[in-house]
Structure formats: structure tokens, C-alpha cells
Design an enzyme around this catalytic site. Sequence first.
Site, PDB file in Angstrom:
ATOM      1  N   LYS A 168       8.028   3.676   9.485  1.00 48.47           N
ATOM      2  CA  LYS A 168       6.922   4.279  10.248  1.00 48.47           C
ATOM      3  C   LYS A 168       7.467   4.893  11.539  1.00 48.47           C
ATOM      4  CE  LYS A 168       3.712   1.269   7.903  1.00 48.47           C
ATOM      5  NZ  LYS A 168       2.463   0.544   7.890  1.00 48.47           N
ATOM      6  N   GLU A 221      -1.064   0.290  -2.220  1.00 51.92           N
ATOM      7  CA  GLU A 221      -1.158  -0.349  -0.909  1.00 51.92           C
ATOM      8  C   GLU A 221      -2.627  -0.501  -0.529  1.00 51.92           C
ATOM      9  OE1 GLU A 221       2.717   0.191   1.584  1.00 51.92           O
ATOM     10  OE2 GLU A 221       1.306   1.775   2.053  1.00 51.92           O
ATOM     11  N   GLU A 258      -2.100   5.697   6.265  1.00 49.27           N
ATOM     12  CA  GLU A 258      -2.103   6.148   7.669  1.00 49.27           C
ATOM     13  C   GLU A 258      -2.153   7.676   7.732  1.00 49.27           C
ATOM     14  OE1 GLU A 258       1.306   3.882   8.869  1.00 49.27           O
ATOM     15  OE2 GLU A 258       0.136   2.052   8.564  1.00 49.27           O
ATOM     16  N   SER A 303       1.691  -6.144   3.830  1.00 45.90           N
ATOM     17  CA  SER A 303       2.033  -7.487   4.314  1.00 45.90           C
ATOM     18  C   SER A 303       3.008  -8.217   3.390  1.00 45.90           C
ATOM     19  CB  SER A 303       0.757  -8.314   4.538  1.00 45.90           C
ATOM     20  OG  SER A 303      -0.003  -7.747   5.587  1.00 45.90           O
ATOM     21  N   GLY A 350      -0.359  -4.370   7.425  1.00 44.01           N
ATOM     22  CA  GLY A 350      -0.208  -4.831   8.807  1.00 44.01           C
ATOM     23  C   GLY A 350      -1.165  -5.930   9.211  1.00 44.01           C
ATOM     24  N   ASN A 392       9.575   1.206   4.826  1.00 46.71           N
ATOM     25  CA  ASN A 392       8.911   2.269   5.577  1.00 46.71           C
ATOM     26  C   ASN A 392       8.977   1.929   7.059  1.00 46.71           C
ATOM     27  OD1 ASN A 392       7.262   4.199   6.673  1.00 46.71           O
ATOM     28  ND2 ASN A 392       5.396   3.565   5.587  1.00 46.71           N
ATOM     29  N   HIS A 437       0.396   8.001   2.175  1.00 42.74           N
ATOM     30  CA  HIS A 437       0.212   6.718   2.853  1.00 42.74           C
ATOM     31  C   HIS A 437      -1.163   6.699   3.508  1.00 42.74           C
ATOM     32  CE1 HIS A 437       0.753   3.328   5.535  1.00 42.74           C
ATOM     33  NE2 HIS A 437       1.772   2.974   4.792  1.00 42.74           N
TER      34      HIS A 437
HETATM   35  P1  13P Z   1       3.197  -3.821   6.264  1.00 42.95           P
HETATM   36  O1  13P Z   1       4.283  -4.326   5.336  1.00 42.95           O
HETATM   37  O2  13P Z   1       3.572  -3.889   7.704  1.00 42.95           O
HETATM   38  O3  13P Z   1       1.883  -4.450   5.964  1.00 42.95           O
HETATM   39  O4  13P Z   1       3.038  -2.247   5.968  1.00 42.95           O
HETATM   40  C1  13P Z   1       2.947  -1.844   4.655  1.00 42.95           C
HETATM   41  C2  13P Z   1       3.080  -0.373   4.627  1.00 42.95           C
HETATM   42  O5  13P Z   1       2.255   0.341   5.167  1.00 42.95           O
HETATM   43  C3  13P Z   1       4.264   0.179   3.962  1.00 42.95           C
HETATM   44  O6  13P Z   1       4.141   1.535   3.775  1.00 42.95           O
END
Ligand code: 13P
Length: 361
Positions: free
Chosen positions: A11, A167, A97, A212, A173, A9, A95
Site C-alpha cells: 500500500k 478480499e 481501496e 487480516s 485492516g 501489498n 482493490h
Molecule cells: P490487511 O492484511 O492489512 O488486512 O490488508 C489486506 C489487503 O488489503 C491486501 O491487499
Amino acid sequence: MRKPLIAGNWKMHFTVPEGLEYALQLRRDLEPYSAVVDAVILPPAVMLWEIANALRGCAIEVGAQNAGWEDQGPFTGEISPKMLAGWCHYLLIGHSERRQLFNETDEELNRKLHAGLRHRLKVILAVGETLEEYEAGRTAEVITRQLNAAVYGVELRQATELSVAYEPVWAIGTGKAATPQYANETMGLIRRLLESPFGALASEIRILYGGSVTPANARSLMEQPEIDGGLVGGASLKAADFTGSSRRRLRCCSRRECERTRAGTRSRDHRRLGLPSGAGGQRDRRCQETELGRALGAMAAHHPGRGRRARRSTGGSAGELRGWPPQYRRRADRLPGPDPDQPRDSRRKLQAEPGFAAGHD
Ligand code: 13P
């Protein structure tokens, strides 16, 4: 059996030229794994079409990070699953976010899921609890609500194109991934929840872990029986972390052949895309081997029987690939199309799952 799936991803990262350049690098580095792992990248929407074209004919698939649920209309700034249909393979929805920053609700995600599946996109539905919910021991309750709401009304034949990504929001993150055991148990719960609407098909649905994931922890996570792959954020932005291009380990070619092949592929790609021939630098000429690469290569060994699931191509019939420019249609004609009525070899009895214990670390 469930073939592992690794999704990157991106982002909101990379400019269009950077994204293209990176996708070409991934194409070279990830192909050696295509027999054992399905790989998909989720670039920002603005570069999705270009990258889909750059990756045509290769095993790496592309997906959108989000889409609306209507086919068309006065929805400024939105893209629709109908626009993605036929050339984009995956769609990520739910997601955290999107849920938190853009206030997406369970009901909206249910509509998005229906729209994505209606247009024969392979939907990755993300679910996960916040830190507050985790600490209050509410993980099971939150996951149950998010999952049941999202899959409400989805038909059995459509569910073959569904994957779920667990997740935990507190792991995204933060550098603090869930322990393999905790992730595995929560994902066991997700599979049991999927049994209610989808019966035995639940054992075929891939469940990914995200939060992560790094080269250092990928292997211990991926070894867990309920973890069918990863949804990778930060680590997907660096080729050495995401691919671990272990050509040397796979003995696909000698180092010298590898460099020659890469150089040839790169100059052809660059000419076609109008990129400067030197772009990409010298670093990716080397055969690299990283922990994540070893984890990917080891997945099949740790999960006997994995990797047998045939790759399915969304919207693979020539008619559905009408969005492709004429020069690409010849290849599109050759793609196997999904057949929703095809009997699956998966209708076997479910085995008892280990009990779920929420809230531990
Ligand atoms: P990280 O791997 O940066 O923690 O992000 C995970 C994520 O949000 C994947 O969609």
C-alpha cells in the site's frame, strides 16, 4: 496444479530507501520457499523500478498496485501497463481501496484488466463485498457482478495470466479475517463463475484470500482447498511476519553459514545500491521461524501436487525486456518467455464443487 502465491501489498508505506532495504531482506528470507510458493511484492510505484532491479535474478517477483488502461497520453499522475511491461511481473487491480476511495468502476476495471493482460502482466483482480453487503446476505450477488464485469471480453489464452483475490472489505485492516470455511466457500463461487468464460481453465486460475491474514491464521486459511495463497497487507510490512524465514527448518545451511552468506550478500547489495553497509541491523541475521513460515512450508504438504506449476515470467523474451538497462539484459535473455499457444496440461474435467452458502460466518 496451482502453485500457491503469496503477495505482499505494501500500500502507501515505506520511503524509497526503506522499501529497497526491506526488499533486500525479503530476498534473503523468501528464497528458500520459492520451490513451493510463488512470492510477489507490490511496492508503491515510486520505488517499483529500483526494487525490480534489486530483486533481479531472484525468485521473488514484483507488481504494481494499480495502473491505468491507456498506453500513454494526458493522464496526469497515472502510470500505464505499457510502462510496466517487460520488467514488472504483476499488476493488482480492483482493490477495494481503489474502488471506494478513488471511485473506480467495474467498467474501468474491465479496461484495466484488458490493458494489463495485453501487456502480458500477470493481473491480480481483487473482488469483495462490504460489511453492509455481507450483512445483507449479498456477497454472492456482489462478487458475481464484480467478477463478470471485470473479465468481460477476456480471451481464454489471456486468462492464463489472471489471478483473483477475494478480499472481503470488512476483513481488511480490521483484524477480523473471514473464517476459513466462509472464505473457501466464497472462493468456490468465484471458481464456478470463472468456468463460464474460461471453461476448464478456471481450475488453473489462482484464487487468493486477503483480509487480516496474520501468522496466526495463515495456516488454517491456506489449508482450504480453494485458497491458493494470500494477498497480505499489514503483515507484509514486517519481514518476520511475511517471510518466516525458516532456513533452519529447511536445513538449507547451518546457522553459521547462514549468517556468513547473509552478511556477504548484504554488503554486496549495499555497495551496489549505495546504502550504508550497516543498514538492516542485526536482527535479520538470526534464523527466524514463525507461524507464517511454517504455513508456507506446509502448503505443499497439505495440497499434494501443488508447487508443480512452472513459474512463468511475464514478458520474458529479450525483445520485451528492452526496458532493462544493458547490464541486466544478459539475464533477461535467459528468462523463459510465456508462450500463449503452448498446450496446457490442465484441460481436465472439472469436478463437482461443493455448494455455496452465502452470508454465514
Ligand atoms: P490487511 O492484511 O492489512 O488486512 O490488508 C489486506 C489487503 O488489503 C491486501 O491487499
